[in-house]
Design a protein around this motif. Structure first.
Motif, mmCIF file in Angstrom:
data_model
loop_
_atom_site.group_PDB
_atom_site.id
_atom_site.type_symbol
_atom_site.label_atom_id
_atom_site.label_comp_id
_atom_site.label_asym_id
_atom_site.label_seq_id
_atom_site.Cartn_x
_atom_site.Cartn_y
_atom_site.Cartn_z
ATOM 1 N N GLU A 66 0.820 -1.208 0.000
ATOM 2 C CA GLU A 66 0.000 0.000 0.000
ATOM 3 C C GLU A 66 0.852 1.255 0.000
ATOM 4 N N MET A 67 1.962 1.231 0.758
ATOM 5 C CA MET A 67 2.823 2.421 0.820
ATOM 6 C C MET A 67 3.490 2.699 -0.530
ATOM 7 N N VAL A 68 3.924 1.635 -1.227
ATOM 8 C CA VAL A 68 4.639 1.816 -2.491
ATOM 9 C C VAL A 68 3.677 2.014 -3.656
ATOM 10 N N GLU A 69 2.645 1.159 -3.750
ATOM 11 C CA GLU A 69 1.737 1.219 -4.905
ATOM 12 C C GLU A 69 0.763 2.379 -4.815
ATOM 13 N N ASP A 70 0.097 2.502 -3.682
ATOM 14 C CA ASP A 70 -0.979 3.500 -3.557
ATOM 15 C C ASP A 70 -0.464 4.884 -3.164
ATOM 16 N N ARG A 71 0.547 4.909 -2.313
ATOM 17 C CA ARG A 71 1.020 6.212 -1.822
ATOM 18 C C ARG A 71 2.296 6.683 -2.509
ATOM 19 N N GLY A 72 2.891 5.814 -3.313
ATOM 20 C CA GLY A 72 4.042 6.216 -4.112
ATOM 21 C C GLY A 72 5.290 6.533 -3.324
ATOM 22 N N LEU A 73 5.449 5.952 -2.142
ATOM 23 C CA LEU A 73 6.639 6.204 -1.344
ATOM 24 C C LEU A 73 7.852 5.522 -1.970
ATOM 25 N N LYS A 74 8.953 6.276 -2.104
ATOM 26 C CA LYS A 74 10.169 5.740 -2.706
ATOM 27 C C LYS A 74 11.141 5.209 -1.660
ATOM 28 N N THR A 75 11.165 5.849 -0.495
ATOM 29 C CA THR A 75 12.063 5.453 0.589
ATOM 30 C C THR A 75 11.240 5.266 1.856
ATOM 31 N N LEU A 76 11.492 4.176 2.553
ATOM 32 C CA LEU A 76 10.744 3.887 3.775
ATOM 33 C C LEU A 76 11.663 4.000 4.984
ATOM 34 N N ASP A 77 11.281 4.863 5.916
ATOM 35 C CA ASP A 77 12.028 5.010 7.161
ATOM 36 C C ASP A 77 11.029 5.071 8.304
ATOM 37 N N ALA A 78 11.533 5.245 9.519
ATOM 38 C CA ALA A 78 10.656 5.233 10.691
ATOM 39 C C ALA A 78 9.573 6.308 10.594
ATOM 40 N N VAL A 79 9.922 7.467 10.052
ATOM 41 C CA VAL A 79 8.969 8.581 9.980
ATOM 42 C C VAL A 79 7.866 8.284 8.972
#
Length: 494
Positions: A66-79
């Protein structure tokens, strides 16, 4: 039935099966944390969430998806992960906390080597298969010392070999010594009925040379990029399969399913409604008119009535592999009695792309031999239509033969018919150098300089002649072809 359920329950409760499941869970975590560590891998290694057996790793994968496909996040960190979780309902937040939160992700990323993501992905597929085979009663546990070291493809080959050995005295494509004239009456009967001819092509004029797509053979269609290999495949083969209600499996690695469907709809509209002029580029522009919607719905309904379930199957091969192609052909020939297959387009195996050399072309030739050994009359006895690309250096060649395929020309050794196609030049259509075309009635046919024409060559043809070429009038926008006549273009060896 009750006995079968009892046996399956016994298997999945066994210590061996539980160990497989444990190992699979470890691999799932390695793959998922590699994807968290570098989201660029996410789209390269697609995973069905239902294939993840461990509930916690499935939960983390759903989050990642969901974070990558739907929200388009490129980098995942604690924040970023924390912000995502805080936006979700309370039960998701609770599950995240109970799973260890971001600390679990952080520890996982630190442990895995994300560069090994390809290995993790392949191992997941292997353990998924091993568990399935165990559930089906295959003797995986008994031969674990041997199987645990095998990759998925080797395992497949070994198990296929065991099954073939079990049928060694049956009719499943084994070498048998027979009396030469033992079945002569049956052969004559089939010849009289025209069974040997196979599926007719969509062009009667081409079929007069090709004499159908005979079972146990490979037909290869070669052309330069953009000439219309898929266009011809759709109208000559797929449309004929539909009209003759002959099941076909399309194995594609360049075009999406929608492009074939659009081509078929376009062909129907313009064949039934001469003035419709419905160009397939309308699927790109959209905003159909009311009249166009009428045409499209009529075509759609015709195909839905005509194409029964299983008549035309399609698979899009994201990464080409001849081994996967052969497995598909074996499966659908044996389980679903499919006799016609389309491979659009033949390529080098995906793992050779980065190191194309003489060995790569040798592998392609060997792959074609493997393909023929599977489909030949003494084995599955099915037909494969293969498209391939001619070399760019021969774009201006007048006469086409197998040398136009370049370094890969030896792939034609096992091909029964090699069809090569190019567009007719303007000087061949009109003027003093115009080619002489004779139609099916024996009369000269004049070509129209406002129309486009294809010239079809045969370099190899075990079912007919090769010294004549066919001229087709084509409209690649309206998806129409019309037989014009035959011609003869000299092969200038000088």
């Amino acid at each position: 039935m009750a006995e079968k359920v009892k046996q399956e329950n016994t298997i999945i409760k066994s210590d061996f099966y539980k160990e497989l499941k444990t190992q699979r869970g470890i691999i799932e975590s390695q793959l998922i944390f590699s994807l968290y560590g570098d989201t660029n891998y996410f789209f390269d290694y697609p995973v069905n969430p239902n294939d993840i057996s461990n509930p916690m790793w499935r939960f983390y994968y759903h989050m990642l998806k969901e974070m990558v496909e739907d929200r388009g996040l490129k980098t995942l960190d604690a924040v970023s992960v924390g912000a995502y979780v805080n936006s979700k309902e309370e039960k998701i937040q609770k599950a995240y906390s109970e799973a260890g939160g971001y600390e679990t992700i952080e520890k996982g990323i630190a442990i895995v080597e994300k560069e090994n993501v390809d290995s993790y992905y392949n191992e997941l597929q292997r353990y998924k298969t091993l568990m399935k085979l165990t559930e089906m009663g295959f003797p995986i546990k008994q031969n674990w010392d041997k199987y645990q070291e095998m990759d998925l493809e080797t395992l497949n080959e070994v198990l296929e070999g065991l099954i073939a050995e079990a049928f060694v005295d049956s009719q499943f494509g084994n070498d048998r010594v027979e009396e030469m004239f033992a079945d002569v009456d049956e052969m004559l009967k089939e010849a009289d009925e025209g069974i040997a001819q196979g599926l007719p092509l969509g062009s009667p004029l081409m079929d007069s040379i090709q004499n159908g797509l005979a079972l146990g053979n490979i037909t290869m269609l070669a052309a330069n990029s953009g000439v219309g290999k898929t266009f011809l495949t759709t109208l000559l083969h797929i449309q004929s399969s539909i009209n003759n209600e002959e099941p076909v499996l399309i194995i594609a690695n360049e075009e999406e399913k929608s492009r074939y469907v659009q081509g078929l709809l376009t062909a129907y509209i313009n064949a039934r409604h001469k003035g419709a002029m419905f160009n397939k580029n309308r699927f790109l522009r959209g905003s159909f008119t009311d009249e166009e919607w009428e045409y499209l719905n009529e075509a759609k309904e015709w195909y839905l009535r005509k194409v029964s379930e299983g008549l035309v199957r399609f698979v899009n091969m994201n990464e080409f592999s001849m081994a996967k192609t052969i497995r598909l052909i074996k499966k659908y020939a044996r389980l679903y009695d499919v006799r016609y297959f389309i491979l659009d387009t033949l390529k080098l195996d995906n793992d050779t792309y980065s190191r194309v050399n003489d060995s790569s072309w040798l592998q392609l030739q060997q792959n074609m031999v493997k393909l023929y050994n599977v489909i030949k009359p003494s084995n599955l006895n099915v037909h494969v239509w293969v498209t391939t690309q001619m070399t760019k250096t021969n774009r201006r060649a007048r006469y086409l033969d197998q040398s136009m395929i370049g370094m890969a020309k030896n792939i034609t050794d096992v091909v029964s018919s090699l069809i090569l196609v190019r567009m007719a030049s303007q000087s061949e259509v009109s003027g003093k150098n115009a080619i002489k075309v004779v139609n099916s009635k024996g009369h000269s046919e004049m070509l129209d300089e406002d129309n486009d024409y294809m010239i079809v060559f045969w370099d190899k043809n075990r079912q007919g002649q090769t010294n004549r070429q066919v001229v087709l009038e084509v409209d690649r926008g309206l998806n129409l072809i019309r037989d014009v006549g035959k011609t003869q273009i000299n092969n200038d060896l000088e």
